[in-house]
Design a protein around this motif. Sequence first.
Motif, PDB file in Angstrom:
ATOM      1  N   ASP A 183     -22.384  -5.418  43.187  1.00 54.96           N
ATOM      2  CA  ASP A 183     -22.961  -4.115  43.513  1.00 54.96           C
ATOM      3  C   ASP A 183     -21.924  -3.006  43.338  1.00 54.96           C
ATOM      4  O   ASP A 183     -22.232  -1.939  42.795  1.00 54.96           O
ATOM      5  N   ALA A 184     -20.701  -3.260  43.766  1.00 56.36           N
ATOM      6  CA  ALA A 184     -19.635  -2.257  43.596  1.00 56.36           C
ATOM      7  C   ALA A 184     -19.400  -1.985  42.115  1.00 56.36           C
ATOM      8  O   ALA A 184     -19.186  -0.827  41.716  1.00 56.36           O
ATOM      9  N   THR A 185     -19.458  -3.015  41.302  1.00 57.27           N
ATOM     10  CA  THR A 185     -19.275  -2.858  39.864  1.00 57.27           C
ATOM     11  C   THR A 185     -20.379  -1.992  39.272  1.00 57.27           C
ATOM     12  O   THR A 185     -20.112  -1.083  38.472  1.00 57.27           O
ATOM     13  N   ASP A 186     -21.619  -2.239  39.669  1.00 58.48           N
ATOM     14  CA  ASP A 186     -22.732  -1.410  39.195  1.00 58.48           C
ATOM     15  C   ASP A 186     -22.561   0.037  39.654  1.00 58.48           C
ATOM     16  O   ASP A 186     -22.770   0.980  38.880  1.00 58.48           O
ATOM     17  N   ARG A 187     -22.184   0.207  40.902  1.00 61.45           N
ATOM     18  CA  ARG A 187     -21.999   1.562  41.443  1.00 61.45           C
ATOM     19  C   ARG A 187     -20.862   2.294  40.736  1.00 61.45           C
ATOM     20  O   ARG A 187     -20.942   3.501  40.486  1.00 61.45           O
ATOM     21  N   LEU A 188     -19.828   1.568  40.381  1.00 60.58           N
ATOM     22  CA  LEU A 188     -18.713   2.186  39.667  1.00 60.58           C
ATOM     23  C   LEU A 188     -19.142   2.606  38.260  1.00 60.58           C
ATOM     24  O   LEU A 188     -18.801   3.703  37.801  1.00 60.58           O
TER      25      LEU A 188
ATOM     26  N   VAL B 214     -25.509  -3.245  30.638  1.00 56.90           N
ATOM     27  CA  VAL B 214     -25.677  -4.279  31.654  1.00 56.90           C
ATOM     28  C   VAL B 214     -24.704  -5.406  31.327  1.00 56.90           C
ATOM     29  O   VAL B 214     -24.159  -5.483  30.224  1.00 56.90           O
ATOM     30  N   ASP B 215     -24.482  -6.283  32.272  1.00 61.43           N
ATOM     31  CA  ASP B 215     -23.565  -7.410  32.119  1.00 61.43           C
ATOM     32  C   ASP B 215     -23.957  -8.245  30.898  1.00 61.43           C
ATOM     33  O   ASP B 215     -25.102  -8.678  30.770  1.00 61.43           O
TER      34      ASP B 215
ATOM     35  N   GLU C 211     -15.202   4.911  46.618  1.00 61.48           N
ATOM     36  CA  GLU C 211     -16.594   5.168  47.006  1.00 61.48           C
ATOM     37  C   GLU C 211     -17.500   4.011  46.589  1.00 61.48           C
ATOM     38  O   GLU C 211     -18.381   3.601  47.351  1.00 61.48           O
ATOM     39  N   ALA C 212     -17.285   3.466  45.400  1.00 61.96           N
ATOM     40  CA  ALA C 212     -18.104   2.335  44.942  1.00 61.96           C
ATOM     41  C   ALA C 212     -17.914   1.132  45.857  1.00 61.96           C
ATOM     42  O   ALA C 212     -18.880   0.457  46.219  1.00 61.96           O
ATOM     43  N   ILE C 213     -16.676   0.884  46.245  1.00 62.06           N
ATOM     44  CA  ILE C 213     -16.391  -0.251  47.138  1.00 62.06           C
ATOM     45  C   ILE C 213     -16.985  -0.006  48.518  1.00 62.06           C
ATOM     46  O   ILE C 213     -17.617  -0.886  49.107  1.00 62.06           O
ATOM     47  N   LYS C 214     -16.793   1.192  49.027  1.00 53.65           N
ATOM     48  CA  LYS C 214     -17.278   1.529  50.371  1.00 53.65           C
ATOM     49  C   LYS C 214     -18.802   1.444  50.475  1.00 53.65           C
ATOM     50  O   LYS C 214     -19.337   1.011  51.488  1.00 53.65           O
ATOM     51  N   SER C 215     -19.498   1.815  49.414  1.00 49.04           N
ATOM     52  CA  SER C 215     -20.960   1.839  49.472  1.00 49.04           C
ATOM     53  C   SER C 215     -21.608   0.549  48.973  1.00 49.04           C
ATOM     54  O   SER C 215     -22.832   0.427  48.998  1.00 49.04           O
ATOM     55  N   ALA C 216     -20.802  -0.423  48.545  1.00 46.37           N
ATOM     56  CA  ALA C 216     -21.343  -1.681  48.016  1.00 46.37           C
ATOM     57  C   ALA C 216     -22.142  -2.433  49.075  1.00 46.37           C
ATOM     58  O   ALA C 216     -21.766  -2.477  50.239  1.00 46.37           O
ATOM     59  N   LYS C 217     -23.243  -3.023  48.620  1.00 45.03           N
ATOM     60  CA  LYS C 217     -24.117  -3.786  49.507  1.00 45.03           C
ATOM     61  C   LYS C 217     -24.261  -5.206  48.973  1.00 45.03           C
ATOM     62  O   LYS C 217     -24.146  -5.450  47.779  1.00 45.03           O
ATOM     63  N   GLY C 218     -24.548  -6.118  49.870  1.00 45.06           N
ATOM     64  CA  GLY C 218     -24.778  -7.504  49.471  1.00 45.06           C
ATOM     65  C   GLY C 218     -24.631  -8.434  50.654  1.00 45.06           C
ATOM     66  O   GLY C 218     -24.019  -8.077  51.658  1.00 45.06           O
ATOM     67  N   ASP C 219     -25.209  -9.615  50.500  1.00 44.80           N
ATOM     68  CA  ASP C 219     -25.188 -10.605  51.575  1.00 44.80           C
ATOM     69  C   ASP C 219     -23.884 -11.399  51.627  1.00 44.80           C
ATOM     70  O   ASP C 219     -23.572 -12.013  52.633  1.00 44.80           O
TER      71      ASP C 219
ATOM     72  N   ALA D 248     -31.165  -3.401  34.708  1.00 44.20           N
ATOM     73  CA  ALA D 248     -31.407  -2.040  34.211  1.00 44.20           C
ATOM     74  C   ALA D 248     -32.151  -1.209  35.255  1.00 44.20           C
ATOM     75  O   ALA D 248     -31.807  -0.042  35.485  1.00 44.20           O
ATOM     76  N   ASN D 249     -33.134  -1.802  35.902  1.00 42.39           N
ATOM     77  CA  ASN D 249     -33.865  -1.074  36.948  1.00 42.39           C
ATOM     78  C   ASN D 249     -32.948  -0.726  38.114  1.00 42.39           C
ATOM     79  O   ASN D 249     -33.058   0.354  38.696  1.00 42.39           O
ATOM     80  N   LYS D 250     -32.048  -1.634  38.467  1.00 44.41           N
ATOM     81  CA  LYS D 250     -31.101  -1.348  39.547  1.00 44.41           C
ATOM     82  C   LYS D 250     -30.193  -0.182  39.155  1.00 44.41           C
ATOM     83  O   LYS D 250     -29.953   0.724  39.956  1.00 44.41           O
ATOM     84  N   ILE D 251     -29.682  -0.216  37.918  1.00 48.35           N
ATOM     85  CA  ILE D 251     -28.807   0.858  37.455  1.00 48.35           C
ATOM     86  C   ILE D 251     -29.559   2.193  37.450  1.00 48.35           C
ATOM     87  O   ILE D 251     -29.019   3.217  37.885  1.00 48.35           O
ATOM     88  N   LEU D 252     -30.797   2.179  37.000  1.00 50.68           N
ATOM     89  CA  LEU D 252     -31.606   3.411  37.024  1.00 50.68           C
ATOM     90  C   LEU D 252     -31.790   3.914  38.446  1.00 50.68           C
ATOM     91  O   LEU D 252     -31.729   5.122  38.699  1.00 50.68           O
ATOM     92  N   ALA D 253     -32.014   3.013  39.380  1.00 52.36           N
ATOM     93  CA  ALA D 253     -32.181   3.403  40.784  1.00 52.36           C
ATOM     94  C   ALA D 253     -30.882   4.011  41.323  1.00 52.36           C
ATOM     95  O   ALA D 253     -30.919   5.002  42.078  1.00 52.36           O
ATOM     96  N   LEU D 254     -29.742   3.449  40.935  1.00 53.67           N
ATOM     97  CA  LEU D 254     -28.458   4.008  41.384  1.00 53.67           C
ATOM     98  C   LEU D 254     -28.235   5.405  40.797  1.00 53.67           C
ATOM     99  O   LEU D 254     -27.730   6.290  41.488  1.00 53.67           O
ATOM    100  N   TYR D 255     -28.618   5.604  39.541  1.00 52.98           N
ATOM    101  CA  TYR D 255     -28.539   6.954  38.960  1.00 52.98           C
ATOM    102  C   TYR D 255     -29.466   7.909  39.714  1.00 52.98           C
ATOM    103  O   TYR D 255     -29.100   9.048  39.983  1.00 52.98           O
TER     104      TYR D 255
END
Length: 121
Positions: free
Chosen positions: A70-75, A95-96, A54-62, A110-117
Motif C-alpha cells: 500500500d505504501a508503494t502504491d501511495r508513493l 501497475v506491478d 507520508e506514503a509510509i505513514k498513511s499505508a494501510k494493511g492487515d 488499477a482501480n486502487k491506484i485510481l482511487a488513490l488519485y
Amino acid sequence: MSNAREQLAKATKIVADTGDLDSIRDLKPEDATTNPSLILAAVSNPKFADLVDEAIKSAKGDNLDDKVADATDRLAVAFGSEISKLVPGYVSTEVDARLSFDVAGTIAKANKILALYAEKG
C-alpha cells in the motif's frame, strides 16, 4: 538552428519516463510516465523524504506485506500527483509487472491506484 529535442517535438509528443521532478520541470514534456524502478531512483534523493514519509505513514494493511504494498502504491501516486502539476497532458502510473498475466489483479490494482488519485483530488 533547432536542437535535436526541438526537432523531435515537431514530429512527435515528448513524454518523460522518469520520477525526477527536476528533469520533468526542465524538459517540459507533454506527458509523463513513471514506474517502480524510476520511483525507487527518485526516492533515494533526500528532498523527496516528505513524500516517502507520508506514503509510509498513511499505508494501510492487515500485515507488513500489505502495508508495504500500500505504501508503494501511495508513493507512486504521490509522485504521479506531483508530476501532474508539471505536465499539461497525461501521467501514467504502472501497475506491478508481476501482474502482467493476471487480468483481474491488474484491473484491481488499477482501480486502487485510481482511487488513490481521487483521494488526492
